[in-house]
Design a protein around this motif. Structure first.
Motif, PDB file in Angstrom:
ATOM      1  N   PHE A  31       0.840  -1.206   0.000  1.00  0.00           N
ATOM      2  CA  PHE A  31       0.000   0.000   0.000  1.00  0.00           C
ATOM      3  C   PHE A  31       0.866   1.244   0.000  1.00  0.00           C
ATOM      4  O   PHE A  31       0.648   2.181  -0.780  1.00  0.00           O
ATOM      5  N   ARG A  32       1.881   1.282   0.862  1.00  0.00           N
ATOM      6  CA  ARG A  32       2.746   2.452   0.950  1.00  0.00           C
ATOM      7  C   ARG A  32       3.545   2.654  -0.329  1.00  0.00           C
ATOM      8  O   ARG A  32       3.707   3.787  -0.801  1.00  0.00           O
ATOM      9  N   PHE A  61       3.419   5.642  -3.194  1.00  0.00           N
ATOM     10  CA  PHE A  61       4.598   6.342  -3.715  1.00  0.00           C
ATOM     11  C   PHE A  61       4.569   6.377  -5.247  1.00  0.00           C
ATOM     12  O   PHE A  61       4.850   7.403  -5.865  1.00  0.00           O
ATOM     13  N   ILE A  62       4.240   5.240  -5.875  1.00  0.00           N
ATOM     14  CA  ILE A  62       4.168   5.190  -7.341  1.00  0.00           C
ATOM     15  C   ILE A  62       3.174   6.217  -7.860  1.00  0.00           C
ATOM     16  O   ILE A  62       3.444   6.954  -8.818  1.00  0.00           O
ATOM     17  N   MET A  63       1.995   6.276  -7.232  1.00  0.00           N
ATOM     18  CA  MET A  63       0.960   7.199  -7.693  1.00  0.00           C
ATOM     19  C   MET A  63       1.382   8.649  -7.530  1.00  0.00           C
ATOM     20  O   MET A  63       1.227   9.461  -8.451  1.00  0.00           O
ATOM     21  N   GLU A  64       1.927   8.994  -6.371  1.00  0.00           N
ATOM     22  CA  GLU A  64       2.316  10.386  -6.132  1.00  0.00           C
ATOM     23  C   GLU A  64       3.507  10.779  -7.004  1.00  0.00           C
ATOM     24  O   GLU A  64       3.540  11.888  -7.557  1.00  0.00           O
ATOM     25  N   ALA A  65       4.476   9.875  -7.128  1.00  0.00           N
ATOM     26  CA  ALA A  65       5.612  10.174  -7.995  1.00  0.00           C
ATOM     27  C   ALA A  65       5.173  10.277  -9.448  1.00  0.00           C
ATOM     28  O   ALA A  65       5.655  11.139 -10.197  1.00  0.00           O
ATOM     29  N   GLY A  66       4.257   9.396  -9.858  1.00  0.00           N
ATOM     30  CA  GLY A  66       3.762   9.448 -11.229  1.00  0.00           C
ATOM     31  C   GLY A  66       3.098  10.768 -11.548  1.00  0.00           C
ATOM     32  O   GLY A  66       3.294  11.337 -12.633  1.00  0.00           O
ATOM     33  N   VAL A  67       2.303  11.285 -10.618  1.00  0.00           N
ATOM     34  CA  VAL A  67       1.652  12.586 -10.824  1.00  0.00           C
ATOM     35  C   VAL A  67       2.701  13.681 -10.948  1.00  0.00           C
ATOM     36  O   VAL A  67       2.618  14.552 -11.828  1.00  0.00           O
ATOM     37  N   SER A 106      -3.132   8.749 -16.166  1.00  0.00           N
ATOM     38  CA  SER A 106      -3.677   7.709 -15.285  1.00  0.00           C
ATOM     39  C   SER A 106      -3.350   6.301 -15.768  1.00  0.00           C
ATOM     40  O   SER A 106      -3.062   5.410 -14.951  1.00  0.00           O
ATOM     41  N   ILE A 107      -3.363   6.071 -17.072  1.00  0.00           N
ATOM     42  CA  ILE A 107      -3.101   4.725 -17.589  1.00  0.00           C
ATOM     43  C   ILE A 107      -1.650   4.303 -17.338  1.00  0.00           C
ATOM     44  O   ILE A 107      -1.396   3.193 -16.849  1.00  0.00           O
ATOM     45  N   PRO A 108      -0.642   5.136 -17.646  1.00  0.00           N
ATOM     46  CA  PRO A 108       0.736   4.747 -17.307  1.00  0.00           C
ATOM     47  C   PRO A 108       0.944   4.504 -15.816  1.00  0.00           C
ATOM     48  O   PRO A 108       1.686   3.589 -15.435  1.00  0.00           O
ATOM     49  N   ILE A 109       0.300   5.293 -14.963  1.00  0.00           N
ATOM     50  CA  ILE A 109       0.428   5.066 -13.524  1.00  0.00           C
ATOM     51  C   ILE A 109      -0.197   3.727 -13.148  1.00  0.00           C
ATOM     52  O   ILE A 109       0.362   2.964 -12.350  1.00  0.00           O
ATOM     53  N   ALA A 110      -1.346   3.425 -13.732  1.00  0.00           N
ATOM     54  CA  ALA A 110      -1.987   2.135 -13.471  1.00  0.00           C
ATOM     55  C   ALA A 110      -1.108   0.985 -13.956  1.00  0.00           C
ATOM     56  O   ALA A 110      -1.010  -0.059 -13.297  1.00  0.00           O
ATOM     57  N   SER A 112      11.611   1.418 -10.931  1.00  0.00           N
ATOM     58  CA  SER A 112      11.776   0.728 -12.211  1.00  0.00           C
ATOM     59  C   SER A 112      10.426   0.486 -12.880  1.00  0.00           C
ATOM     60  O   SER A 112      10.322   0.502 -14.115  1.00  0.00           O
ATOM     61  N   SER A 113       9.387   0.276 -12.080  1.00  0.00           N
ATOM     62  CA  SER A 113       8.037   0.107 -12.636  1.00  0.00           C
ATOM     63  C   SER A 113       7.578   1.380 -13.331  1.00  0.00           C
ATOM     64  O   SER A 113       6.959   1.330 -14.401  1.00  0.00           O
ATOM     65  N   LEU A 114       7.861   2.527 -12.725  1.00  0.00           N
ATOM     66  CA  LEU A 114       7.531   3.804 -13.369  1.00  0.00           C
ATOM     67  C   LEU A 114       8.283   3.964 -14.686  1.00  0.00           C
ATOM     68  O   LEU A 114       7.710   4.377 -15.706  1.00  0.00           O
ATOM     69  N   TYR A 115       9.559   3.628 -14.651  1.00  0.00           N
ATOM     70  CA  TYR A 115      10.399   3.753 -15.847  1.00  0.00           C
ATOM     71  C   TYR A 115       9.895   2.830 -16.959  1.00  0.00           C
ATOM     72  O   TYR A 115       9.756   3.253 -18.117  1.00  0.00           O
TER      73      TYR A 115
END
Length: 230
Positions: A30-31, A35-41, A47-51, A77-80
């Motif tokens: 969850f944490r 982080f992924i969501m906030e960093a992605g924004v 929204s689709i790349p973040i998902a 790495s998931s974001l990248y």
């Protein structure tokens, strides 16, 4: 690989509880997905790349034990990787600086020193590892297009004033975003997740679909029939 969690990129939440023992996996995920969501924004991702980044993260740890790799390194790495999959390419330098600012609010961007290059190499190496673990299957069908279709249909179905005074659409989108904190994206079909968050949004505001009592089938069953949206 270079560790890039809170101890190396900054402070913030660790993957351990207050007593120093490993926190339950669900709480860690969850944490990290938050982080992924906030960093992605902050990186300007849609929204689709973040998902996709969240799904890659969850799918990786479905295959690999949580203790094997730093979850924040996997998240970066998931974001990248998600940026490449969804054709919204990100620079590793931006990911590192946003992550550092997330863990150290108000800090300056990292210098281009040996520590920076070690972090960059770790992200790239982890991306290659993730691709091998996931067998290069990193394209996913997300519920977003289904939810959009269902909301448009429901808007035309409901009373206009009821739709305007209750934030059904906003709530449904928020619930869909929050669903990526866990592994629902791996356990259920995209259509089913979309109709589930819409059903929950309607229940939250006590909104009933017109003529539902007289219908032969529940409204959500009609939506979840085996139909594909291009």
């Amino acid at each position: 690989m270079e560790a890039v969690g809170p101890h190396s990129c900054g402070g913030g939440d660790t993957a351990r509880g207050a007593e120093g023992w490993p926190a339950p996996e669900a709480r860690v995920h969850f944490r990290v997905t938050r982080f992924i969501m906030e960093a992605g924004v902050k990186l300007g991702m849609q929204s689709i790349p973040i998902a996709t980044a969240c799904t890659i993260y969850h799918k990786f740890f479905y295959e690999i034990n949580l203790d094997a790799y730093d979850p924040y390194l996997v998240a970066m790495s998931s974001l990248y990787l998600a940026g490449k999959v969804e054709e919204q390419h990100l620079r590793t330098r931006d990911i590192i600086n946003v992550s550092n600012r997330y863990f150290h609010p108000g800090s300056e961007p990292l210098e281009l020193d040996s520590r920076f290059w070690a972090l960059r190499d770790s992200i790239v190496q982890c991306e290659l590892l993730m691709l091998r673990v996931l067998r290069f299957q990193v394209s996913f069908q997300h519920p977003h297009k289904y939810l959009l279709h269902y909301l448009i249909s429901l808007k035309n179905w409901l009373n206009r004033y009821c739709w305007q005074r209750t934030p059904i659409s906003v709530t449904a989108w928020a619930l869909l975003r929050d669903s990526y904190h866990g592994g629902l994206c791996l356990r259920f079909r995209a259509q089913h997740i979309a109709v589930a968050v819409l059903h929950l949004a309607l229940q939250a505001y006590g909104v009933e679909v017109p003529a539902e009592a007289e219908a032969e089938k529940p409204w959500w069953q009609i939506y979840t029939m085996d139909t594909e949206i291009p």
